[in-house]
Design a protein around this motif. Sequence first.
Motif, PDB file in Angstrom:
ATOM      1  N   LYS A   1      52.988  51.993  42.327  1.00 30.79           N
ATOM      2  CA  LYS A   1      53.132  51.339  41.032  1.00 30.79           C
ATOM      3  C   LYS A   1      52.318  52.106  39.985  1.00 30.79           C
ATOM      4  CE  LYS A   1      53.062  46.862  43.423  1.00 30.79           C
ATOM      5  NZ  LYS A   1      52.358  45.557  43.516  1.00 30.79           N
TER       6      LYS A   1
ATOM      7  N   ASP B   1      50.098  51.016  38.189  1.00 27.45           N
ATOM      8  CA  ASP B   1      48.701  50.575  38.320  1.00 27.45           C
ATOM      9  C   ASP B   1      47.939  51.348  39.386  1.00 27.45           C
ATOM     10  OD1 ASP B   1      49.111  46.985  37.625  1.00 27.45           O
ATOM     11  OD2 ASP B   1      48.979  48.741  36.327  1.00 27.45           O
ATOM     12  N   ASP B   2      48.651  52.058  40.237  1.00 24.92           N
ATOM     13  CA  ASP B   2      47.986  52.870  41.266  1.00 24.92           C
ATOM     14  C   ASP B   2      47.532  54.220  40.720  1.00 24.92           C
ATOM     15  OD1 ASP B   2      50.493  51.694  43.530  1.00 24.92           O
ATOM     16  OD2 ASP B   2      48.429  50.976  43.378  1.00 24.92           O
TER      17      ASP B   2
ATOM     18  N   GLU C   1      36.496  50.797  43.439  1.00 26.35           N
ATOM     19  CA  GLU C   1      36.911  49.791  44.395  1.00 26.35           C
ATOM     20  C   GLU C   1      37.350  50.437  45.704  1.00 26.35           C
ATOM     21  OE1 GLU C   1      40.425  47.521  43.622  1.00 26.35           O
ATOM     22  OE2 GLU C   1      41.564  49.235  42.859  1.00 26.35           O
TER      23      GLU C   1
ATOM     24  N   ALA D   1      42.262  46.734  50.486  1.00 25.93           N
ATOM     25  CA  ALA D   1      42.207  45.910  49.290  1.00 25.93           C
ATOM     26  C   ALA D   1      43.472  45.068  49.223  1.00 25.93           C
ATOM     27  CB  ALA D   1      42.101  46.801  48.051  1.00 25.93           C
ATOM     28  N   ASP D   2      43.351  43.858  48.703  1.00 28.33           N
ATOM     29  CA  ASP D   2      44.518  42.977  48.618  1.00 28.33           C
ATOM     30  C   ASP D   2      45.654  43.626  47.840  1.00 28.33           C
ATOM     31  OD1 ASP D   2      42.598  39.868  48.340  1.00 28.33           O
ATOM     32  OD2 ASP D   2      43.244  41.030  50.094  1.00 28.33           O
ATOM     33  N   SER D   3      45.310  44.421  46.846  1.00 30.30           N
ATOM     34  CA  SER D   3      46.323  45.005  45.968  1.00 30.30           C
ATOM     35  C   SER D   3      47.187  46.060  46.653  1.00 30.30           C
ATOM     36  CB  SER D   3      45.648  45.623  44.744  1.00 30.30           C
ATOM     37  OG  SER D   3      44.738  46.628  45.140  1.00 30.30           O
ATOM     38  N   VAL D   4      46.756  46.542  47.817  1.00 26.96           N
ATOM     39  CA  VAL D   4      47.517  47.597  48.483  1.00 26.96           C
ATOM     40  C   VAL D   4      48.045  47.172  49.847  1.00 26.96           C
ATOM     41  CG1 VAL D   4      46.129  49.335  47.290  1.00 26.96           C
ATOM     42  CG2 VAL D   4      45.576  48.733  49.661  1.00 26.96           C
ATOM     43  N   LYS D   5      47.697  45.976  50.298  1.00 27.25           N
ATOM     44  CA  LYS D   5      48.166  45.525  51.607  1.00 27.25           C
ATOM     45  C   LYS D   5      49.692  45.534  51.659  1.00 27.25           C
ATOM     46  CE  LYS D   5      44.234  42.614  52.921  1.00 27.25           C
ATOM     47  NZ  LYS D   5      43.744  41.224  53.115  1.00 27.25           N
TER      48      LYS D   5
ATOM     49  N   ARG E   1      51.493  48.106  51.482  1.00 23.04           N
ATOM     50  CA  ARG E   1      52.025  49.319  50.846  1.00 23.04           C
ATOM     51  C   ARG E   1      51.289  50.579  51.309  1.00 23.04           C
ATOM     52  NH1 ARG E   1      51.519  50.083  45.524  1.00 23.04           N
ATOM     53  NH2 ARG E   1      49.595  48.842  45.334  1.00 23.04           N
TER      54      ARG E   1
END
Length: 118
Positions: A84, A86-87, A46, A58-62, A64
């Motif tokens: 996190k 998950d990272d 991704e 990516a939305d998951s990192v915006k 941060r």
Amino acid sequence: QVQLVESGGGLVQAGGSLRLSCVASGSIFSIDTMGWYRQAPGKQRELVARITSYTRYADSVKGRFTISRDNAEDTVYQQMIGLKPDDTVVYCCKAYGKVTRTADFDSWGQGTRVTVSS
């Protein structure tokens, strides 16, 4: 040939921060885009962030992660805060550009591992 070498990965506790770097070298005429991708086991690769004349995340990192670029040094950075578990994954650098006025390159680095402990 254009080579990309990443650095800056490591082990950090949840909530911590890291800064990744990726340096491009070789027969570079110009670089259009540089970016970071990640691929967790069993998942598709991704896009994390990329930078041209604009940035995309990516939305998951915006909020941060922040991508930046030093054009004079052919280097891209990714500042990561609020990490996190998950990272946790290998982050790979990608660059696209030209080796001459008419010939393109599209290169990947070997990756740098980020591990976030809970």
